[in-house]
Design an enzyme around this catalytic site. Structure first.
Site: not given
Length: 869
Positions: A94, A499, A532, A537, A565, A567, A702
């Site tokens: 309506c 890089d 790791e 990394h 950077g 270890g 970066d």
């Protein structure tokens, strides 16, 4: 030109809007709009791009509304265009339903108007796309209790259709204007004519047509004067008015006599000025065809599988996580990851990649690309404005609206242009009439000629049209240039700093050697994997993949430490295990024996990254990892050298490994053992030596270097943060596109300089001619000035449009290698199209044209004569 107000306003009160302005045709028009917007209370910044016809406004929404901004534009003599959408609405029964939906839509910030029709169940919405999108409109309709049933896409392009209709009307007026001006000229050569009767007839013919044809000029001139601004419309209006009023005064013998009839001049002048605007609008319409093509790639619907049921839904309703089925020939609606099946996908229209690429389970697909010969099911990951295509469109639009520093020269010239020309016009009149004693007719004719021959329009268009076309061409090649200043810096770059990992190399390292000094390689690999698995990394994935392949499970680690950077260290089975670079192990007080150090050195000379593992104070062995150099890296470095750009490489690797990789690609400047945070410092150090630096990278670490460099170039396969920090984004993961991007930037800058040369040369030569400097050898009539003015802007735009066909020399080898053989060229965007698989084609005058997407086909079909070969 940027005008700022209220810079101290709270950051949270800022909002940016983009307005599409119609009616602008010269640089002073842009200044007029900027002045009007900036003088509006609450506006902090306004910037107008003449080539795209858009204004970007930063404002405080608590002080000024969108309608206020629209009113400010209209007050300056121009108008604002918005997008229109026809929304199908379900559930209305309506008139009160109509009012509910209409009110709900009108409350959305950015909706200009909303009209709802009950009989056809449609809502006609005019909105600003920078503030609101179809998804927002859909949500509001749902929240109001009704159904959003999609859009009528045939209606969305209504603004383009209206533009075409308006141009056709304008062209009809121009034909009438020229026809009648020729009639007026012919009347003067009727033998033994009654001069008085002829002047009355000319008055009756000229008056209605002149105001019918010249209304846009007079309206814009009035708007400029009301805002206390001088623009070219004011000068054109002055020239036409002087010719017309002198004729009227001569006709009715008021001050002047019958020798002062310029009716044909006034009418032809108006017709030529209108013709110039028409041709300019036609040409400018083609400068943004790249955006039109990209928008045309967006799919309308998606075949989604929900709760086991497959159904087609509008692409706006797709959400992340949806499962979508793709069939051969279909256009992928949104970004996602293939779940099952496989197919070759044509990504050329988005990435510039000329060959179809195979997409299999686990691989990403891009919305807007074309499935060629297979079928697959994929999961949606990015939808709406988050898709790669949407981001590319947004980036290209923003870049096309930016201004390189060279634009300042044109802006400065335009600021002084009109006052100087007005002064020259009146001095010329005074010289010829007052000093040389020439008759009033000749002196007025000189004044009019100077007013209409001057053209800052070409100056205003020289830079933005080249930027718009050049950046659009880059997008077609998979090179996204984020702002105009990059174009100017490209000429000055002296050093390209790369890089290493993921940029020069493929970024997918693999374990090549496991050398154990304890006679147990599996134990060595187990200790390395145990540490790791807790690191992110890139090398971690290589070691973990090797351990998984050998069936080795990681051991439990306590007291874990990540030395950025350098270890990792942790306690395994009661012993302190360390993993990292040679420097890291030595810094912990652990020493080598001679044969161990010889092995490490030999692996590094092989171009491998060596990871040493120790337990307590004993070296257990080393794991060597290699990352394959990209095959095109050497050629990219060589091309940069040919351009006079020296290449360097920065890496966290040791000097021996860095030297090995650099020698493979021909790089002599090597910066090894650079920690992630040191990359930015390295860029600064090179800049401090007087170099202009381009940094090329792809990772999160970066981003600071990309931002610090004079030009940051991000590889498209890199992270979002790297892409957002860069000035240039390469959609394809190809280093050849680095020299290609710089070649394109240099070409665009060269075209800008050429445009500016012709724009300045045109005015420097023709204004003195119009002023009568070579009289009586050359007499410059006002009509000729208007004709020359008309083609000056068209010349500049046409020179810019030639960039649409430019291919950087760095990419030419791909074409010669056969990738483009048996391909047709899309006449709209210049992309190569395989006629055997092309979905979109049209036949015109017996020739078939092939298109990469529906947007290009629609553009061609609207005016095939303009693009025919």
């Amino acid at each position: 030109m940027v005008l700022k107000r209220g810079s101290c306003m709270a950051e949270e009160n800022k909002k940016e809007i983009e307005l599409e302005i119609s009616g602008m045709h010269c640089a002073t028009c842009a200044v007029t709009v900027e002045k009007s917007l900036s003088s509006t209370p609450g506006v902090m910044e306004s910037k107008v791009n003449l080539a795209t016809g858009k204004a970007r406004v930063l404002y405080d929404p608590s002080q000024v509304s969108v309608s206020d901004l629209t009113g400010a534009v209209e007050k300056s003599g121009f108008s604002v265009r918005f997008e229109k959408a026809v929304i199908k609405v379900g559930g209305m029964t309506c008139a009160s339903c109509v009012q509910t939906v209409q009110k709900a839509l009108q409350t959305i910030d950015g909706v200009i108007s909303a009209d709802v029709n009950l009989s056809n169940e449609r809502a006609y919405v005019t909105y600003n796309p920078s503030l609101v999108d179809i998804k927002k409109i859909r949500d509001v309709i749902h929240n109001a209790g009704y159904q959003f049933l999609g859009t009528d896409h045939d209606e969305i392009d209504e603004s383009e259709k209206l533009r075409e209709i308006e141009l056709k009307k304008q062209f009809f007026k121009i034909i009438i204007g020229f026809s009648l001006s020729l009639v007026l000229m012919g009347m003067m050569y009727i033998p033994d004519h009654d001069m008085h009767l002829m002047s009355y007839v000319q008055f009756l013919i000229t008056t209605p047509v002149l105001f019918w044809l010249g209304t846009p000029i007079f309206r814009a001139a009035f708007g400029a004067l009301r805002n206390k601004t001088l623009n070219m419309d004011v000068m054109y209006a002055m020239g036409i008015s002087v010719a017309y009023l002198a004729s009227v005064l001569g006709t009715f013998s008021i001050i002047l006599d019958m020798n002062m009839l310029f009716y044909e001049t006034a009418l032809m002048l108006t017709a030529f000025l209108s013709l110039g605007r028409y041709l300019e609008a036609r040409a400018k319409g083609r400068t943004s065809s790249a955006i039109t093509s990209l928008i045309g790639l967006q799919a309308d619907s998606a075949s989604v599988i929900r709760d086991g049921v497959e159904k087609d839904i509008p692409v706006q309703e797709v959400i992340p996580g949806d499962i979508i089925r793709m069939k051969p020939g279909g256009r992928i609606p949104v970004d996602g990851i293939v779940v099952s099946g496989s197919s070759y996908v044509d990504e050329s229209m988005v990435t510039g990649e000329p060959l179809a690429v195979l997409r299999e389970p686990g691989q990403e697909v891009i919305g807007g690309t074309l499935v060629t010969n297979g079928a697959f099911i994929y999961k949606a990951t990015r939808v709406g404005s988050d898709t790669m295509l949407a981001r590319i469109i947004r980036l290209v639009e923003e870049a096309q609206g930016s201004r390189p520093p060279v634009q300042r020269l044109a802006d400065y010239a335009v600021t002084w242009f009109i006052p100087v020309v007005l002064l020259i016009a009146f001095l010329a009149f005074l010289y010829w009439y007052g000093i040389r004693g020439m008759d009033l007719r000749f002196s007025l004719q000189t004044l009019i000629a100077v007013l209409v021959v001057a053209c800052p329009c070409a100056l205003g268009l020289a830079t933005p049209t080249a930027v718009t076309v050049g950046i659009g061409r880059g997008a077609e090649l998979g090179i996204l240039i984020r702002n105009g200043s990059v174009l100017e810096i490209a000429d000055k770059i002296t050093v390209a700093l790369f890089d290493k990992t993921g940029t020069i190399t493929k970024g997918k390292p693999v374990v090549t050697d496991v050398d154990s000094f304890i006679g147990n390689p599996r134990l060595l690999l187990s200790m390395a994997a145990s540490l790791e698995i807790l690191s992110d990394h890139p090398i971690s994935s290589a070691i973990l993949a090797k351990a998984h392949h050998e069936g080795i499970e990681p051991a439990e680690v306590t007291s874990f430490q990540n030395i950025s950077g350098s270890g990792l260290s942790g306690t395994i089975s009661g012993g302190v295990v360390r993993l990292g670079t040679r420097d890291f192990i030595v810094s912990e007080g652990i020493s080598f024996v001679s044969n161990e150090e010889e092995l490490v050195t030999r692996r590094e000379r092989e171009g491998k990254t060596t990871i040493l593992i120790s337990r307590d104070d004993q070296i257990l062995g080393l794991i060597s990892i290699a990352d394959q150099v990209k095959p095109e890296a050497e050629r990219a470095v060589r091309l940069l050298k040919e351009m006079g750009i020296r290449s360097g490489m920065v890496t966290g690797d040791n000097q021996i490994t860095a030297d090995a990789v650099a020698s493979m690609v021909g790089i002599t400047d090597i910066f090894a053992r650079v920690l992630p945070e040191g990359k930015e410092d390295q860029v600064i150090q090179i800049q401090n030596n007087g170099n202009v630096v381009a940094f090329i990278g792809d990772g999160i670490n970066d981003a600071p270097a990309l931002a610090r460099a004079d030009t940051g170039i991000a590889i498209g396969s890199g992270t979002d943060i790297a892409i957002e920090s860069a000035d240039v984004v390469l959609v394809r993961d190809s280093l050849i596109h680095i020299p290609a991007a710089l070649q394109l930037a240099r070409k665009v800058m060269g075209r800008i300089r050429l445009n500016l040369f012709w724009a300045f040369a045109y005015n420097i030569v023709l204004i003195p001619l119009a002023a009568g400097i070579l009289y009586p050898v050359i007499t410059f009539r006002p009509e000729y000035g208007a004709l020359a003015m008309a083609f000056s802007s068209v010349t500049v735009i046409s020179l810019s449009l030639l960039l649409k066909q430019y291919t950087p020399p760095a990419l030419m080898q791909e074409m010669k290698s056969g990738m483009y053989m048996n391909k047709e060229i899309d006449p709209i965007c210049g992309m190569s199209v395989d006629p055997n698989t092309a979905q979109f084609k049209s036949t015109y005058e017996g020739k078939t044209y092939y298109f990469c997407n529906k947007g290009c086909k629609d553009t061609f079909d609207k005016n095939p004569e303009q693009y025919k070969k």
